[in-house]
Write an enzyme that holds these catalytic residues in place. Structure first.
Site, PDB file in Angstrom:
ATOM      1  N   CYS A 259      26.109  31.518  29.773  1.00 12.57           N
ATOM      2  CA  CYS A 259      24.777  31.022  29.415  1.00 12.57           C
ATOM      3  C   CYS A 259      23.683  31.529  30.354  1.00 12.57           C
ATOM      4  CB  CYS A 259      24.772  29.509  29.460  1.00 12.57           C
ATOM      5  SG  CYS A 259      26.023  28.771  28.422  1.00 12.57           S
TER       6      CYS A 259
ATOM      7  N   ARG B 150      25.085  39.007  30.394  1.00 13.24           N
ATOM      8  CA  ARG B 150      25.978  37.939  30.812  1.00 13.24           C
ATOM      9  C   ARG B 150      26.918  37.500  29.689  1.00 13.24           C
ATOM     10  NH1 ARG B 150      24.273  34.589  35.052  1.00 13.24           N
ATOM     11  NH2 ARG B 150      24.929  32.761  33.932  1.00 13.24           N
TER      12      ARG B 150
ATOM     13  N   TRP C  98      26.827  30.505  25.663  1.00 13.90           N
ATOM     14  CA  TRP C  98      28.201  30.994  25.522  1.00 13.90           C
ATOM     15  C   TRP C  98      29.048  29.745  25.342  1.00 13.90           C
ATOM     16  CZ3 TRP C  98      32.858  31.216  28.642  1.00 13.90           C
ATOM     17  CH2 TRP C  98      33.760  32.207  28.251  1.00 13.90           C
TER      18      TRP C  98
ATOM     19  N   ASN D 187      22.929  25.058  31.562  1.00 14.06           N
ATOM     20  CA  ASN D 187      24.090  25.901  31.882  1.00 14.06           C
ATOM     21  C   ASN D 187      25.095  25.023  32.609  1.00 14.06           C
ATOM     22  OD1 ASN D 187      22.751  28.092  30.940  1.00 14.06           O
ATOM     23  ND2 ASN D 187      22.676  29.203  32.883  1.00 14.06           N
ATOM     24  N   GLY D 188      26.365  25.172  32.280  1.00 17.09           N
ATOM     25  CA  GLY D 188      27.391  24.394  32.976  1.00 17.09           C
ATOM     26  C   GLY D 188      28.113  23.466  32.026  1.00 17.09           C
TER      27      GLY D 188
ATOM     28  N   GLU E 209      44.490  47.367  37.976  1.00 17.84           N
ATOM     29  CA  GLU E 209      43.077  47.509  37.641  1.00 17.84           C
ATOM     30  C   GLU E 209      42.904  48.478  36.464  1.00 17.84           C
ATOM     31  OE1 GLU E 209      40.559  45.949  38.000  1.00 17.84           O
ATOM     32  OE2 GLU E 209      38.878  47.284  37.649  1.00 17.84           O
TER      33      GLU E 209
ATOM     34  N   LYS F  31      41.172  47.481  32.915  1.00 16.28           N
ATOM     35  CA  LYS F  31      40.014  48.215  32.378  1.00 16.28           C
ATOM     36  C   LYS F  31      40.275  48.622  30.940  1.00 16.28           C
ATOM     37  CE  LYS F  31      37.507  47.378  34.353  1.00 16.28           C
ATOM     38  NZ  LYS F  31      37.448  46.652  35.589  1.00 16.28           N
TER      39      LYS F  31
ATOM     40  N   GLU G   4      40.536  45.471  28.428  1.00 18.33           N
ATOM     41  CA  GLU G   4      39.354  44.629  28.199  1.00 18.33           C
ATOM     42  C   GLU G   4      38.284  45.323  27.361  1.00 18.33           C
ATOM     43  OE1 GLU G   4      37.039  43.442  31.645  1.00 18.33           O
ATOM     44  OE2 GLU G   4      37.558  45.276  32.688  1.00 18.33           O
TER      45      GLU G   4
ATOM     46  N   HIS H 100      64.214  46.849  35.765  1.00 24.24           N
ATOM     47  CA  HIS H 100      64.673  45.458  35.690  1.00 24.24           C
ATOM     48  C   HIS H 100      64.230  44.782  34.393  1.00 24.24           C
ATOM     49  CE1 HIS H 100      66.231  45.762  39.708  1.00 24.24           C
ATOM     50  NE2 HIS H 100      65.079  46.281  40.106  1.00 24.24           N
TER      51      HIS H 100
ATOM     52  N   LYS I  64      30.080  38.339  31.579  1.00 25.66           N
ATOM     53  CA  LYS I  64      29.958  38.990  32.886  1.00 25.66           C
ATOM     54  C   LYS I  64      30.174  38.005  34.024  1.00 25.66           C
ATOM     55  CE  LYS I  64      29.152  42.389  35.640  1.00 25.66           C
ATOM     56  NZ  LYS I  64      30.324  43.278  35.837  1.00 25.66           N
TER      57      LYS I  64
HETATM   58  C1  F6R Z   1      36.847  42.872  34.758  1.00 26.22           C
HETATM   59  C2  F6R Z   1      35.921  41.920  35.340  1.00 26.22           C
HETATM   60  C3  F6R Z   1      36.414  40.561  35.662  1.00 26.22           C
HETATM   61  C4  F6R Z   1      35.785  40.069  36.964  1.00 26.22           C
HETATM   62  C5  F6R Z   1      36.167  38.602  37.231  1.00 26.22           C
HETATM   63  C6  F6R Z   1      35.592  38.101  38.530  1.00 26.22           C
HETATM   64  O1  F6R Z   1      36.245  44.115  34.580  1.00 26.22           O
HETATM   65  O2  F6R Z   1      34.777  42.211  35.555  1.00 26.22           O
HETATM   66  O3  F6R Z   1      37.804  40.530  35.744  1.00 26.22           O
HETATM   67  O4  F6R Z   1      36.215  40.878  38.002  1.00 26.22           O
HETATM   68  O5  F6R Z   1      35.717  37.804  36.184  1.00 26.22           O
HETATM   69  O6  F6R Z   1      34.203  38.167  38.533  1.00 26.22           O
HETATM   70  P1  F6R Z   1      33.389  38.160  39.866  1.00 26.22           P
HETATM   71  O7  F6R Z   1      33.754  39.393  40.631  1.00 26.22           O
HETATM   72  O8  F6R Z   1      31.963  38.147  39.453  1.00 26.22           O
HETATM   73  O9  F6R Z   1      33.797  36.931  40.617  1.00 26.22           O
END
Ligand code: F6R
Length: 609
Positions: free
Chosen positions: A2, A27, A74, A100-101, A482, A486, A489, A505, A604
């Site tokens: 949000c 966001r 959101w 928000n929250g 990682e 990537k 997602e 295993h 985000k």
């Molecule tokens: C993946 C991604 C998420 C964030 C996670 C933590 O590309 O961006 O996995 O890394 O939500 O977010 P932050 O770093 O903002 O605490």
């Protein structure tokens, strides 16, 4: 997640608020809305879907309000829909709020409001109760009504409220959700995030937990929990507003991938002087304090957690201190052994991830020293930490984290080097060697970026695969997690990362001609073992993209494809190895026509548990 924008000035509130909301689109959101006091009434307009849906419904409204509030939602309580979108009004829409929250006791409040006041709710949200609560306490003074309403609420919130009878002020309050007030000329702003304000203001006040703020055209007054006025220092935002634009790239993600040499350079420059000394400006931790730690916890979520996996390795290697890495959502529930001899490192790009914040608070309550590695200046994680190591990646807009990860890695190396040196367990020669390797990274990343075309070609060739496996050993193992994240997602391909030695295993059962394996073989000491793993999977028909250092050309004999990173010390490979994986994921998602910067179901900044 949000977003909130509020404006109070002379005119054009609608345009300013919508503009601010658009700057918070990154966001993630599922609906948007706006509330404006017009002619003694509050007009609320909201719509599910993108902000342009909202723009369409307000296009014909001939509103020129001096103030108003807006929101991007959101969904948490209640599906994405027009009625569940914010703002929410009281029964006759004489009060409107955005929130928000999460209001944890909203059911209780709902029942009480319905029973005692006959309130009929329009939405399924937790947030709507706030508008009604304010309404029942309202007797002509919005500030006092908001303060009373807050006493009934449990949970996390940033709330902005307006009243039809007071069309010249916004009252906002926060607890565990960010709020920032922007100081304009003849107007003022309130928002959940700085980018919403950047087009109009550079000077801001961060609103702290349990503070209430009243905004009028000419004033911003902040009150603490006891109702006393607070003098807050003005914070000057130095980000370039253009930094938040795409600058000619198709997507923010690829732009941000290309910004990594700059981010790495900047993060190093801010902390390492010309003589190679690490400066700890703004960090209060003493040498004695550092020597007293017998344990380090690194706690984070998602990509930041993956940076923590590398952090564990390098801190243990260079500073000879045991490190545990935890995903933040697990840390709190396993009663971790934390005391005043513990260093707790929180890693977070946004600095607002609720799980990370909650873990940080738990560790702090047990006496740990809190060091955070954060990208967003003034974020909650940064403000609640004892010491902050900022990553200088600049604003990261794409949901998929790229430049935040590589700059987080740089911070991990610098922390490890500093700790190793301070504790006297790292020889000067070793310190200099690693530092030189770090300083050489930006150029090497630039070199990898020139292979974009080859990676786009591989993406074209393999984008139809349904299952992709990432394997690696040692430091490559953390990077394979990682790489896998990537890919999944943003392209929605099922992918899975596993330590290469673990394959036999169980997971090897899945190897067949349909499988694609991305094998990271950049660790000199483990190279032969990785070769064996690659042979194991190709023998079962899997296709393999092998990643190795320049000169390891024999990988071309065993893998279907070879991608190279420049020669470097094993310790720093993660910063390089991840780059081709990011680019590959980006082009696979592009081939598949995905919404790269805003993947489905993701946000985000994750400010809910
Ligand atoms: C993946 C991604 C998420 C964030 C996670 C933590 O590309 O961006 O996995 O890394 O939500 O977010 P932050 O770093 O903002 O605490």
């Amino acid at each position: 997640m949000c977003g909130i924008v509020g404006f109070v000035g002379e005119s054009h509130a609608k345009e300013r608020i919508v503009d601010g909301l658009k700057r918070l689109e990154y966001r993630g959101y599922d609906s948007a809305g706006i509330a404006l006091p017009i002619g003694g009434k509050i007009q609320i307009r909201k719509h599910v879907g993108e902000i342009r849906n909202l723009e369409q419904i307000i296009a014909d409204d001939n509103f020129d309000a001096p103030m108003g509030i807006g929101h991007t939602r959101w969904a948490t309580h209640g599906a994405p829909s027009d009625v569940n979108a914010h703002p929410h009004g009281n029964q006759d829409d004489s009060i409107a709020i955005v929130h928000n929250g999460i209001i944890e006791n909203y059911q209780e409040i709902r029942e009480w409001l319905a029973r005692e006041y006959g309130v009929q709710f329009k939405s399924e949200t937790d947030s709507e109760v706030i508008a009604h609560l304010i309404s029942i306490y309202y007797d002509g003074d919005l500030l006092s009504a908001v303060n009373k309403a807050v006493e009934d609420m449990r949970g996390a919130y940033a709330v902005c409220a307006i009243a039809a009878d007071e069309p010249d002020r916004i009252v906002a309050v926060r607890k565990d959700a960010p709020l920032v007030a922007g100081i304009g000329r003849g107007c003022n702003f309130i928002a959940s995030d700085i980018p919403a304000l950047l087009k109009y203001v550079r000077e801001v006040y961060f609103i702290e937990n349990n503070e209430t703020v009243v905004l009028t055209r000419d004033d911003i007054t902040i009150y603490n929990e006891k109702g006393n006025r607070v003098n807050r220092e003005v914070f000057h935002v130095s980000w370039d507003a253009d930094a938040a634009e795409k600058e000619g790239y198709d997507h923010f993600m690829i732009k941000e991938i290309h910004e990594q040499p700059k981010g790495i350079r900047e993060t190093l420059l801010r902390r390492v002087d010309e003589e190679g000394r690490i400066n700890l400006d703004g960090i209060a931790m003493t040498r004695e304090g550092l020597e007293s730690f017998n344990k380090v916890y690194i706690v984070a979520c998602g990509t930041a957690y993956h940076a923590g996996l590398v952090g564990k390795s390098v801190i243990e290697r260079l500073a000879k201190i045991p490190v545990e890495v935890d995903v933040a959502s697990e840390f709190r529930y396993r009663d971790p052994f934390v005391d005043e001899n513990t260093l707790f490192i929180a890693i977070s790009q946004s600095g607002e991830t609720l799980d990370t914040l909650a873990a940080l608070r738990e560790a702090k309550a047990k006496g740990a020293r809190i060091l955070s590695v954060v990208n967003v200046v003034g974020s909650s994680v940064a403000r609640e930490s004892d010491d902050v190591f900022y990553t200088w990646a600049g604003p990261e807009i794409a949901v998929a984290s790229t430049k935040a990860y590589t700059t987080q890695l740089i911070c991990m190396y610098l922390i490890a080097l500093y700790m190793g040196q301070t504790k006297g367990v790292l020889l000067q020669k070793e310190y200099d060697r690693i530092l030189n390797e770090l300083r050489a990274l930006p150029e090497k990343v630039e070199k990898i970026l020139t292979q974009e075309e080859q990676l786009a070609f591989l993406a074209k060739k393999y984008h139809h695969k349904e299952h992709v496996f990432f394997i690696g050993r040692g430091l490559d193992c953390g990077v394979s997690y990682e790489g896998s994240l990537k890919l999944k997602e943003i392209s929605y391909i099922h992918s899975f990362a596993i330590a290469a030695g673990e394959l036999k295993h169980g997971t090897i059962a899945l190897m067949d001609p349909d499988a694609l394996v991305v094998a990271l073989a950049t660790q000199d000491s483990l190279y032969e073992k990785m070769v064996s793993n690659i042979v194991e999977v190709t023998a079962r028909g899997a296709r393999v993209i092998g990643l190795a250092k320049d000169g390891r050309n024999e990988i071309e004999q065993i893998a279907d494809e070879a991608v190279y990173i420049p020669e470097c010390a094993d310790e720093v490979t993660p910063v390089l190895t991840v780059i081709p994986l990011q680019i590959f994921a980006y082009y696979v998602a592009k081939e598949r026509g995905c919404n790269i910067d805003k993947p489905k179901n993701l946000a985000k900044s994750v400010t809910v548990e």
